[in-house]
Design an enzyme around this catalytic site. Sequence first.
Site, short mmCIF file in Angstrom:
data_model
loop_
_atom_site.label_atom_id
_atom_site.label_comp_id
_atom_site.label_asym_id
_atom_site.label_seq_id
_atom_site.Cartn_x
_atom_site.Cartn_y
_atom_site.Cartn_z
CG ASP A 85 35.64 41.62 38.69
OD1 ASP A 85 35.25 41.35 37.54
OD2 ASP A 85 34.86 41.72 39.66
CG ASN A 86 35.55 38.21 38.45
OD1 ASN A 86 36.31 38.70 37.61
ND2 ASN A 86 34.24 38.31 38.39
CG ASP B 282 37.96 41.72 35.13
OD1 ASP B 282 37.22 42.40 34.37
OD2 ASP B 282 37.58 40.69 35.71
CD GLU C 277 30.59 40.02 36.02
OE1 GLU C 277 30.82 40.33 37.19
OE2 GLU C 277 31.43 39.47 35.30
CE LYS D 175 38.36 36.20 36.67
NZ LYS D 175 38.59 37.62 36.27
O1 76G Z 1 37.15 34.66 33.33
C1 76G Z 1 36.85 35.83 33.54
N1 76G Z 1 37.63 36.83 33.13
C2 76G Z 1 38.91 36.56 32.52
C3 76G Z 1 38.85 36.26 31.04
C4 76G Z 1 40.24 35.86 30.63
C5 76G Z 1 40.80 36.70 29.52
C6 76G Z 1 42.21 37.02 29.70
C7 76G Z 1 42.78 38.24 29.58
C8 76G Z 1 44.18 38.24 29.73
C9 76G Z 1 45.07 39.31 29.61
C10 76G Z 1 46.42 39.09 29.74
N2 76G Z 1 46.90 37.89 30.00
C11 76G Z 1 46.09 36.83 30.13
C12 76G Z 1 44.71 37.01 29.99
S1 76G Z 1 43.43 35.87 30.06
C13 76G Z 1 35.57 36.18 34.22
C14 76G Z 1 34.58 35.18 34.36
C15 76G Z 1 33.36 35.48 34.98
C16 76G Z 1 32.33 34.43 35.13
C17 76G Z 1 31.56 34.37 36.30
C18 76G Z 1 30.57 33.40 36.45
C19 76G Z 1 30.36 32.49 35.42
F1 76G Z 1 29.40 31.55 35.55
C20 76G Z 1 31.13 32.54 34.26
C21 76G Z 1 32.10 33.51 34.11
C22 76G Z 1 33.11 36.77 35.48
C23 76G Z 1 34.09 37.75 35.35
O2 76G Z 1 33.87 39.00 35.83
C24 76G Z 1 35.31 37.46 34.74
O3 76G Z 1 36.25 38.46 34.67
MG MG Z 2 35.69 40.06 35.96
#
Ligand code: 76G
Ligand code: MG
Length: 214
Positions: free
Chosen positions: A169-170, A141, A199, A144
């Site tokens: 996820d996603n 998660d 979500e 992506k």
């Molecule tokens: O980017 C998302 N999730 C990742 C956040 C990146 C954080 C990280 C954690 C980590 C740990 C270890 N190494 C590197 C990394 S980088 C995310 C985005 C949306 C979304 C959906 C529609 C939208 F209009 C706008 C956002 C929905 C979701 O469920 C998500 O999970």
């Molecule tokens: Mg997610």
Amino acid sequence: TGTSRPQRMLKAVQKNATKGDPQSVISAIDYYCRHKEWAMNVGDDKGLILDSVLMEVNPSTVLELGTYCGYSTVRIARLMSPGSKLITVEFNPAFAEVARQIIAYAGLQDKVTLVEGSSGDLIPKMKERFGIKYFDFVFLDHWKDSYAPDTKLLEDCGLLKKGTVLLADNVICPGAPEYLKYVRNSPRYESRYYKSNLEYTKAEDGLEKSVFLG
Ligand SMILES: O=C(NCCCCc1cc2ccncc2s1)c1cc(-c2ccc(F)cc2)cc(O)c1O
Ligand SMILES: [Mg+2]
């Protein structure tokens, strides 16, 4: 500068949930994010699928990539058996700080090890640092476009065993096309798509479950 979105989410948990009651923490976050302020938790629709796949596996060791505020960490840890361990990796220190407090509020801190850093750096250190032989369950998660390279890295580091379940996820929104291509075309995985909603919205999203065949 005021509070951040994660800090406001933490406040909502402290105000509306019962300390030591994981389900009330989950409900408080879902209520806040559906009615007050959207946030990128896996949410209640996809959360039910996560719960059922998790219960089917009943894992002893879990890796979560992308903690955010700890919503899915709480969802997963609340269903894990005594003595089982969840390692969750978060890149953003501000997210990690809020997640620690939400996980502790749910009373699940003994099951959960939250590690700050990037998945690419930390995956190769899992064995030496945390004494992990294999993961039984991996929840992807995080970034992506990191899903595919990090899955290959988990294979190369010998952290997957026959039957390990990856749940991503996603895979539709924001989307993980490279990852879907990889797991769906590889003879080493048996994959299945669980259609759901992004979500707290009506938009389509879903989870991809992939079983490592060894
Ligand atoms: O980017 C998302 N999730 C990742 C956040 C990146 C954080 C990280 C954690 C980590 C740990 C270890 N190494 C590197 C990394 S980088 C995310 C985005 C949306 C979304 C959906 C529609 C939208 F209009 C706008 C956002 C929905 C979701 O469920 C998500 O999970
Ligand atoms: Mg997610």
